[in-house]
Design an enzyme around this catalytic site. Structure first.
Site: not given
Ligand SMILES: NC(=O)c1ccc[n+]([C@@H]2O[C@H](COP(=O)([O-])OP(=O)(O)OC[C@H]3O[C@@H](n4cnc5c(N)ncnc54)[C@H](O)[C@@H]3O)[C@@H](O)[C@H]2O)c1
Length: 458
Positions: A270-272, A458
Site C-alpha cells: 500500500h505504501c512504496i 513499509d
C-alpha cells in the site's frame, strides 16, 4: 490539567480507531493492551464480525491477541455513533490513488464528516493515514473549525502521526518503532505525545503536522528511489554479465555509508508504489517537479515487464515459446511473509504471463486463493510431479516458509527473482545474475542482511 490529559494519565480515556486494517487494528490492539477502552470502527462487516469472534485477519496479530481483548477492552463495531463516547479518535483509513493516479483522500473526508456529527469539546483527533503535507490542516483542522463552533488548540485538539508499521517484521512492531508526531498547536502536540507515550516506547515530536506528514513521505520516497537504483543496476549487470547479488553482498560489508537494497520483480504494497506520488502531486501545486520520484516510479513499475522479457528468453533458450508454456509462480503476496496482495508485482507478472498465452498457476502458502477479473484462482499444492511437469517455475515472492531446495530439486527450469536459491544447486536462472554466483568458489564475505531495502517493506 486538562480533562483529556487526566483521562490519559488514568487510562480512563475512551479511544475510537476508524479503519481496522493493517494499521488500525495494530493500533487498536496496542491501545487496548494499555488498558484503554477501544472502539474499532470499520465499514467492512466481515472484519468486525471476525474480530467479534476473536479472530484476526492481519498476519502479525494472533487470534489470541484479539480473543483476550474483544468484548472486554476492545469493541469492533460499524456504527460511527460510538464516536460520541470517544475522547481520542484515530483515523487509519486507506489513502489510495484514484483512476488518474492522483491522491484519493475521500475516505478521510468522509471520516471527518462523521466525526463532526458526533464530536464534542475536549477530544483529541489524530490522523495516521499516509498523506501529503498539509492534509491534517486542510481536511481536519479547517473543516472542523468551519463546521463546528470548536477552536482547534483550545476546545479540540488535532495531530498527525504517521504509522510506520512494517508487516511481517518480527523485530519492529507498533510498540517499539519510534512514533513521529506533530500537532496543529503546541497543546495539541503535547496531548498527542502524552497519549502515545502511555503505550508506545518512543515518541518523537516534530514542529508541525506538515513536517510529520513529510517524514513518512521522505522515508518511503527514500526506499522507492533506492530500490529503483538497484533495479536499474540489475538491468545493467544483466547486460554486462555481472552478478548484482554478489556485488550487493560485497558492498554490504562496508560498515558505514552504504545501506543494501535488493532487486526484484517490482514494488508492491500500500505504501512504496503510492506514497511518493502523494508527494510529487502536492509538490506540483507549488510549481515543483520531483524528477527522482517520477524516474524511480518508472523504473520500478517496468520491472514486471523486464521479468516477462527474461522469462521469454529463458524459455526461448530451451526451445519453448511463452505461449502455452506451463508456468508456476511461487508467491503472490507483494513481499515475504505477508498475505497482502495489494499492488503485488507477483500478481502483475502472473497477469502478464496469462495475457501472453502462458498457462499459469501459482503457489502461495499465505494466499490460498484470490479473485481476479471475477474468477477465483486457487493456490496449487506443491507436488513433485506438478513441479516437474512445469516448463518453468518462477520465484516471485520470497516467503520464508517455502522449501526452495525441494522446488529446485524437482523443477526442470527455475527462474529466481529474489535470490532465494543462492546456496541451492539446480537449473536456476537468477534475475540480475546471468553468470550464476556459486557461493563455494567465492571469497567468504559475511553479510548482515537485516531486511533493509527489501522492496515492498513499509
Ligand atoms: N499497511 C501498511 O503496512 C501501512 C504502513 C504504514 C502506513 N500505512 C497507511 O495507513 C493507512 C491505512 O492503511 P492500511 O494498510 O491499514 O489499510 P487497509 O486497507 O488494510 O485498512 C483500511 C480499513 O479501513 C476500512 N474502511 C474503508 N473505508 C472506511 C470508512 N469510510 N469508515 C470506516 N472504515 C473504513 C476498510 O474496510 C479497511 O478495513 C493508509 O494511509 C496507508 O498508506 C499502511
Amino acid at each position: 490539567m486538562s480533562e483529556i490529559l487526566q483521562k490519559i494519565r488514568s487510562r480512563t480515556a475512551t479511544v475510537a480507531v476508524i479503519g481496522l486494517g493493517y494499521v488500525g487494528l495494530s493500533v487498536a490492539v496496542e491501545a487496548a493492551r494499555a488498558n484503554y477502552r477501544v472502539y474499532g470502527i470499520d465499514i467492512d462487516e466481515n472484519k468486525t464480525e471476525q474480530l467479534q469472534r476473536g479472530k484476526s485477519y492481519v498476519t502479525d496479530i494472533k487470534d489470541e491477541d484479539i480473543d483476550s481483548l474483544i468484548h472486554q477492552r476492545l469493541y469492533a463495531v460499524h456504527e460511527f455513533s460510538v464516536l460520541a463516547e470517544a475522547d481520542i479518535i484515530i483515523i487509519c483509513l486507506p489513502t489510495p490513488l484514484n483512476i488518474n493516479k492522483d491522491p484519493d483522500v475521500s475516505m478521510i473526508r468522509s471520516a471527518v464528516d462523521s466525526i463532526i456529527r458526533y464530536v464534542s469539546r475536549d477530544t483529541l483527533i489524530i490522523l495516521e493515514s499516509t498523506t501529503y503535507p498539509g492534509t491534517t490542516e486542510e481536511l481536519i483542522k479547517n473543516v472542523i473549525e468551519v463546521k463546528t463552533q470548536l477552536e482547534v488548540g483550545k476546545d479540540i485538539f488535532v495531530c498527525y502521526s504517521p504509522e510506520r508499521v512494517d508487516p511481517g517484521n518480527h523485530k519492529f512492531n507498533v510498540k517499539n518503532t519510534p512514533k513521529i508526531l506533530g500537532g496543529i498547536t503546541e497543546i495539541c502536540a503535547n496531548l498527542g505525545i502524552q497519549f502515545y507515550r502511555s503505550f508506545l516506547e518512543n515518541v518523537i515530536p516534530v514542529s508541525s503536522t506538515a513536517a510529520a506528514e513529510m517524514v513518512k513521505l521522505l522515508e518511503n520516497t527514500f526506499r522507492s528511489v533506492n530500490i529503483a537504483l538497484v533495479n536499474e543496476l540489475t538491468l545493467m549487470c544483466d547486460r554486462m554479465g555481472i552478478n548484482i547479488w554478489e556485488v550487493i553482498d560485497a558492498a554490504s560489508t562496508k560498515p558505514f555509508g552504504y545501506i543494501p537494497f535488493f532487486p526484484g520483480p517490482g514494488i508492491g504494497g500500500h505504501c512504496i508504489p503510492i506514497d511518493p506520488t502523494y508527494l510529487s502531486w502536492r509538490a506540483k501545486k507549488f510549481g515543483f517537479y520531483n524528477k527522482f520520484i517520477e524516474l524511480a516510479s518508472d523504473i520500478n513499475s517496468n520491472m514486471p515487464r523486464y521479468v516477462i522479457s527474461q522469462i521469454t528468453d529463458i524459455l526461448n533458450d530451451n526451445e519453448k515459446p511463452l505461449k502455452n508454456s506451463n508456468i508456476i509462480c511461487i508467491g503472490m503476496a507483494y513481499k515475504k511473509d505477508v498475505n497482502d496482495m495489494r499492488e503485488s508485482p507477483a500478481l502483475e507478472v502472473f497477469r502478464l504471463l496469462q495475457q501472453k498465452g502462458a498457462i499459469v498457476t501459482y503457489y502461495d502458502p499465505l494466499i490460498p486463493w484470490f479473485i481476479d477479473n471475477g474468477h477465483r484462482i486457487s493456490s496449487i499444492e506443491l507436488l513433485p510431479d506438478l513441479i516437474a511437469s512445469a516448463d518453468l517455475v518462477v520465484i516471485t515472492t520470497d516467503h520464508s516458509t517455502i522449501d526452495y531446495q525441494f522446488i529446485a530439486e524437482h523443477a526442470a527450469l527455475l527462474y529466481d527473482t529474489k535470490n532465494v536459491t543462492r546456496s541451492i544447486k539446480g537449473n536456476v536462472v537468477l534475475l540480475g545474475g546471468h553468470k550464476r554466483f556459486e557461493k563455494s568458489s567465492s571469497p567468504d564475505v559475511s553479510i548482515q542482511d537485516n531486511g533493509e531495502g527489501r522492496e515492498g517493506i513499509d
